[in-house]
Design a protein around this motif. Sequence first.
Motif, PDB file in Angstrom:
ATOM      1  N   ARG A 138      20.666 -63.959   1.268  1.00  0.00           N
ATOM      2  CA  ARG A 138      22.006 -63.855   0.346  1.00  0.00           C
ATOM      3  C   ARG A 138      22.046 -63.730  -1.532  1.00  0.00           C
ATOM      4  O   ARG A 138      20.565 -64.724  -1.848  1.00  0.00           O
ATOM      5  N   SER A 160      25.523 -49.550   2.935  1.00  0.00           N
ATOM      6  CA  SER A 160      24.491 -49.290   4.361  1.00  0.00           C
ATOM      7  C   SER A 160      24.249 -48.413   3.675  1.00  0.00           C
ATOM      8  O   SER A 160      24.491 -47.703   2.708  1.00  0.00           O
ATOM      9  N   ILE A 187      24.806 -54.495   3.350  1.00  0.00           N
ATOM     10  CA  ILE A 187      24.804 -55.266   2.833  1.00  0.00           C
ATOM     11  C   ILE A 187      26.942 -55.997   2.579  1.00  0.00           C
ATOM     12  O   ILE A 187      27.134 -55.050   2.884  1.00  0.00           O
ATOM     13  N   SER A 219      16.301 -60.966   5.751  1.00  0.00           N
ATOM     14  CA  SER A 219      18.165 -61.077   5.096  1.00  0.00           C
ATOM     15  C   SER A 219      17.843 -62.066   4.310  1.00  0.00           C
ATOM     16  O   SER A 219      17.043 -63.521   3.739  1.00  0.00           O
ATOM     17  N   VAL A 235      25.479 -57.563  -7.997  1.00  0.00           N
ATOM     18  CA  VAL A 235      23.999 -57.123  -6.844  1.00  0.00           C
ATOM     19  C   VAL A 235      23.096 -56.912  -7.299  1.00  0.00           C
ATOM     20  O   VAL A 235      21.817 -55.946  -6.432  1.00  0.00           O
ATOM     21  N   TYR A 291      19.406 -50.254   5.106  1.00  0.00           N
ATOM     22  CA  TYR A 291      19.252 -52.235   4.421  1.00  0.00           C
ATOM     23  C   TYR A 291      21.140 -51.897   4.782  1.00  0.00           C
ATOM     24  O   TYR A 291      22.000 -50.669   4.677  1.00  0.00           O
ATOM     25  N   ASN A 343      31.913 -52.985   3.014  1.00  0.00           N
ATOM     26  CA  ASN A 343      29.972 -52.883   3.848  1.00  0.00           C
ATOM     27  C   ASN A 343      29.720 -52.193   2.739  1.00  0.00           C
ATOM     28  O   ASN A 343      30.394 -50.560   2.545  1.00  0.00           O
ATOM     29  N   ALA A 400      20.322 -58.049  -6.233  1.00  0.00           N
ATOM     30  CA  ALA A 400      20.484 -57.754  -3.988  1.00  0.00           C
ATOM     31  C   ALA A 400      19.318 -56.467  -4.066  1.00  0.00           C
ATOM     32  O   ALA A 400      18.712 -56.408  -4.010  1.00  0.00           O
ATOM     33  N   TYR A 440      23.858 -48.353  -6.435  1.00  0.00           N
ATOM     34  CA  TYR A 440      24.713 -49.415  -5.545  1.00  0.00           C
ATOM     35  C   TYR A 440      25.974 -49.241  -6.236  1.00  0.00           C
ATOM     36  O   TYR A 440      26.096 -49.268  -7.246  1.00  0.00           O
ATOM     37  N   LEU A 471      26.873 -62.032  -1.731  1.00  0.00           N
ATOM     38  CA  LEU A 471      26.365 -60.801  -0.681  1.00  0.00           C
ATOM     39  C   LEU A 471      25.403 -61.340   0.250  1.00  0.00           C
ATOM     40  O   LEU A 471      24.468 -61.928   0.362  1.00  0.00           O
ATOM     41  N   GLN A 472      25.915 -60.546   1.689  1.00  0.00           N
ATOM     42  CA  GLN A 472      24.369 -60.798   2.965  1.00  0.00           C
ATOM     43  C   GLN A 472      24.146 -59.501   2.704  1.00  0.00           C
ATOM     44  O   GLN A 472      24.293 -58.779   2.903  1.00  0.00           O
ATOM     45  N   VAL A 473      22.153 -59.395   2.368  1.00  0.00           N
ATOM     46  CA  VAL A 473      21.666 -58.001   2.640  1.00  0.00           C
ATOM     47  C   VAL A 473      20.595 -58.426   3.769  1.00  0.00           C
ATOM     48  O   VAL A 473      20.280 -59.512   4.669  1.00  0.00           O
TER      49      VAL A 473
END
Length: 120
Positions: free
Chosen positions: A71, A18, A28, A69, A79, A26, A16, A82, A5, A48-50
């Motif tokens: 957050r 993915s 992010i 989802s 990170v 996924y 973003n 997530a 990541y 960060l919204q996953v």
Amino acid sequence: MLTGYPNFHYFKNGNNYSGSHVGMRYFIEPVKEPDPSDETGKNKLTFLQVTLWPEPWSLEYTAPEKRISQRFPGSDEGVQQAADWIAAQYSAEEQKWSVIPNILDCEPDIPNPGQQESEG
């Protein structure tokens, strides 16, 4: 398993991210919201919204009830949190993610996502 990541700086710049892993997709994205402790409203907090969903379709063509989802804080630690959450979701329901239909053998949950929005 799931590695590689980008660090938080990547997301802080508005990018973003993915990917997919054995049937699980996924996405992010950085999300900015006003800082409640700032009365001027100028300062923003970054999260960060996953979002996870099953293959074979893209996020836009997958029914909302199939998406999950979470957050996370906007930081390098966020990170990592997530990444850990994505791995945990995969491990918790490995069978769900590994039994996916072939894209040629099924129809998308949402046939024309852009068209539905403009018709409403």
